[in-house]
Structures are given as structure tokens and as C-alpha cells.
Design an enzyme around this catalytic site. Structure first.
Site: not given
Length: 361
Positions: A136-138, A163, A167
């Protein structure tokens, strides 16, 4: 015939990816779908392909080394496409340990299992094997409100939620396997996905479902947090291309070039529902902006995400094809045409589908 092991294939992005792959490759590939079937895993997403002779479903937890090892032992796996993950930020704030277990430990189990199956006696790996890790970009954290600021593959990792931290950790474990063992892995980091089959805890299906029911539409903070929206089938295409053409050990950002504030998304959904619902539908009168309700902001809420997909376009030739105005209309139409699906997932009845379909298999 290439054999793909897809983890989390009953989830939102995974099931769309499986549909994309069968639409593109038909009977020339085989897919083994491994899914634990947590609340977000729904086999109804795949009921139109479940009887294909080149499709197999295995109910298993990616943290279960014995179960995953058995899948590798019984099949000559050519590709692992690793979607399986806990993915909702709000849930990670309440139960961070679940995210560490699934996203970090589960990824390590998948890597170990693939390594054991693919490694030659001299430590090299069998030819033409690939492990695609979907992230993810997060993991990059947050961006300023500068429209010229983007996440690049060289952007330092700076996660802010349990989260995104889990990741980021899984990304680094994949990188460590590449660096340490020369393991044949590629990492992709995507922006916010939307489209069919998305569980209604996420923004777009939540707002669609609540609006149709005349319920409040919750907006965190001032509603001006910005996300880059990627139509899920564009993402599926990018994953396929990165799996086949991506350079081993590289990271590729997959973004939609569709930046929107959360409040913009909600207003677009309301306006599109008003347009698509017939005047004879009594719900139409309930779908108004009066439903918008501002709530206390999420803890550690990142302000802006925006991905620059330059690298994947230059090296692989992928680019986002679906403009948000088109993708959101397709998405809302799908939910309107599949209201039984929404009722099942919001009531929990989707779990009965597995019990009915697979209890005697």
C-alpha cells in the site's frame, strides 16, 4: 500452463484480480486461491468461476506453515500473488496485534514456503518463479497539501498507523529475502482501490450503503483528507504486468492519478445515486447531503496520499486507464445491481455461502 497461488483471493482486490486473470488468460493458466475467509473474504465474489477445472479453492490461514507448505508440496507453483492481509486502519487501531500476526508473520510464512519449494541445492532458485507482494501507499506516511508532492519508490517509509506499519514491515521482510537469498520477489504499492466486491467498511461502499438506507454519512475531521483513487481492474492489470515484467527486487508504485478529498467523494456518490435511482424508488428522497455527519477525526489520520506511477509506466508500460468519473459510476451501478450481495455481507450471511458450497468437498 502456469500455476498461480493467490492468497486472499476471496477478498476485494484478490477476487477482482482472479476475474481479470481468467478473462485475460482463460484456460491457459491455473489458479489456486488460498483464503482464511475472515469477515472480508467472501466466496460469493467468485461463484461464477468456482466450477472451472483450472481453479481450486483452499481454506487456509497464511500463518499456518503446515497448510501453506502442503499447497506447495502438492502443486508446482510458478507464481505467488500475495494479497492476504488485514487492511482496515480503524480495526488496526483497536487490535494491532492481529495485523502484526497476519501481515508480518503471514508474509514470512509465505516467503519461507516459497523459498523451500523453489530453492535449488546450491542456493539458487528455479527459473521463471515469481513472488509478487501487494502492498500500500500508506507505508510512505503522509504528504503536504502541495499538489506537486508525490510518493515515489524512493520516498522514505514512514508509516503512522498499526496497519501501515505492519505493511511496511512485510515490505521490508520481502526486501530482506531478495537481498539475503536473491529470492525472486517484486513489491507493488498501490493507492486506494475502489470497485465491485469491496467490503462496506471502506469509504465508497460504506457511503453507498448508508445513503441508500437513509443513514448518516460519517466524515472524519473536516473531510478534506486527500486520497488517490485507483479502479480495481486497473490495479489487477498492473499486478499482472509487474509480476511478469517487473525487475526482481524492485518496488513499483501503482496509482490512479485521481486525487479527491473525502468530502468530494461523498458528494459525488450522492449526486450519482440521485441520477441513477429512478423516481419510483422511494430511497431516492432519502439520498441527500443532509445525511453528511462530521465525526471526531481518526487517530493519526494521514492528510494526503498521492502516488507517482512513473516508474511502472516507463519500465513496464502500465498506466491507469479509468478516470474516477467513469469508475465511480461503474462502481455505483454494480452495487445497485447487486444489492443481495451487499445485504449478505452486511448481515454476515455471506459466511453461509462457504458452509453450503464447501461443507461436503
Amino acid at each position: 500452463m502456469k500455476t498461480y497461488l493467490v492468497t486472499g483471493g476471496a477478498g476485494f482486490i484478490g477476487s477482482n484480480y482472479i476475474h481479470y486473470m481468467f478473462d485475460k488468460y482463460g484456460d491457459s493458466i491455473r489458479i489456486i486461491n488460498v483464503d482464511k475467509l475472515t469477515y472480508a473474504g467472501n466466496l460469493e465474489n467468485l461463484k461464477d468461476i468456482e466450477d472451472r477445472p483450472n481453479y481450486t479453492f483452499v481454506k487456509a490461514d497464511i500463518c499456518d506453515a503446515e497448510a501453506i507448505g502442503k499447497v506447495f508440496a502438492e502443486n508446482d507453483i510458478d507464481r505467488v500473488v500475495h494479497f492476504a492481509a488485514e487492511s482496515h486502519v480503524d480495526r488496526s487501531i483497536k487490535n494491532p496485534e492481529v495485523f502484526v500476526q497476519t501481515n508480518v508473520v503471514g508474509t514470512a510464512v509465505m516467503l519461507n514456503s516459497a523459498k523451500a519449494a523453489w530453492e535449488n541445492e546450491d542456493g539458487s532458485f528455479k527459473e521463471n518463479k515469481r513472488f509478487l507482494h501487494v502492498s500500500t501507499d500508506e507505508v510512505y506516511g503522509t504528504l503536504p497539501d502541495d499538489p506537486n508532492a508525490y510518493f515515489y519508490e524512493t520516498t522514505p517509509i514512514d508509516p503512522h498507523s498499526p496497519y501501515s506499519s505492519s505493511k511496511a514491515s512485510s515490505d521490508l521482510i520481502v526486501k530482506a529475502y531478495v537481498d539475503t537469498y536473491k529470492f525472486p520477489a517484486v513489491i507493488t504499492n498501490c493507492s486506494n482501490n475502489y470497485g465491485p466486491y469491496q467490503f462496506p467498511e471502506k469509504l465508497i461502499p460504506l457511503i453507498i450503503n448508508n445513503a441508500l438506507a437513509g443513514k448518516n454519512l460519517p466524515v472524519y475531521g473536516d473531510g478534506k483528507n486527500v486520497r488517490d483513487w485507483l479502479y480495481v481492474m486497473d490495479h489487477a492489470k498492473g499486478i499482472d504486468m509487474a509480476t511478469e515484467k517487473g525487475r526482481i527486487g524492485e518496488r513499483y508504485n501503482i496509482g490512479g492519478h485521481n486525487e479527491k478529498q473525502n468530502i468530494e467523494i461523498i458528494n459525488i456518490i450522492i449526486e450519482t445515486l440521485q441520477e441513477l435511482l429512478p423516481d419510483s424508488d422511494p430511497r431516492k428522497a432519502n439520498v441527500t447531503k443532509d445525511l453528511i455527519t462530521y465525526v471526531t477525526d481518526r487517530k493519526g489520520h494521514d492528510r494526503r496520499y498521492a502516488i507517482a506511477p512513473d516508474k511502472i509506466k516507463e519500465e513496464i508500460g502500465w498506466y491507469p486507464e479509468t478516470m474516477f468519473k467513469d469508475g465511480i459510476r461503474l462502481t455505483i451501478k454494480w452495487y445497485l445491481e447487486n444489492e443481495d450481495w451487499m445485504k449478505n455481507v452486511t448481515s454476515g450471511d455471506y459466511q453461509k455461502y462457504y458452509e453450503g458450497m464447501y461443507a461436503n468437498r
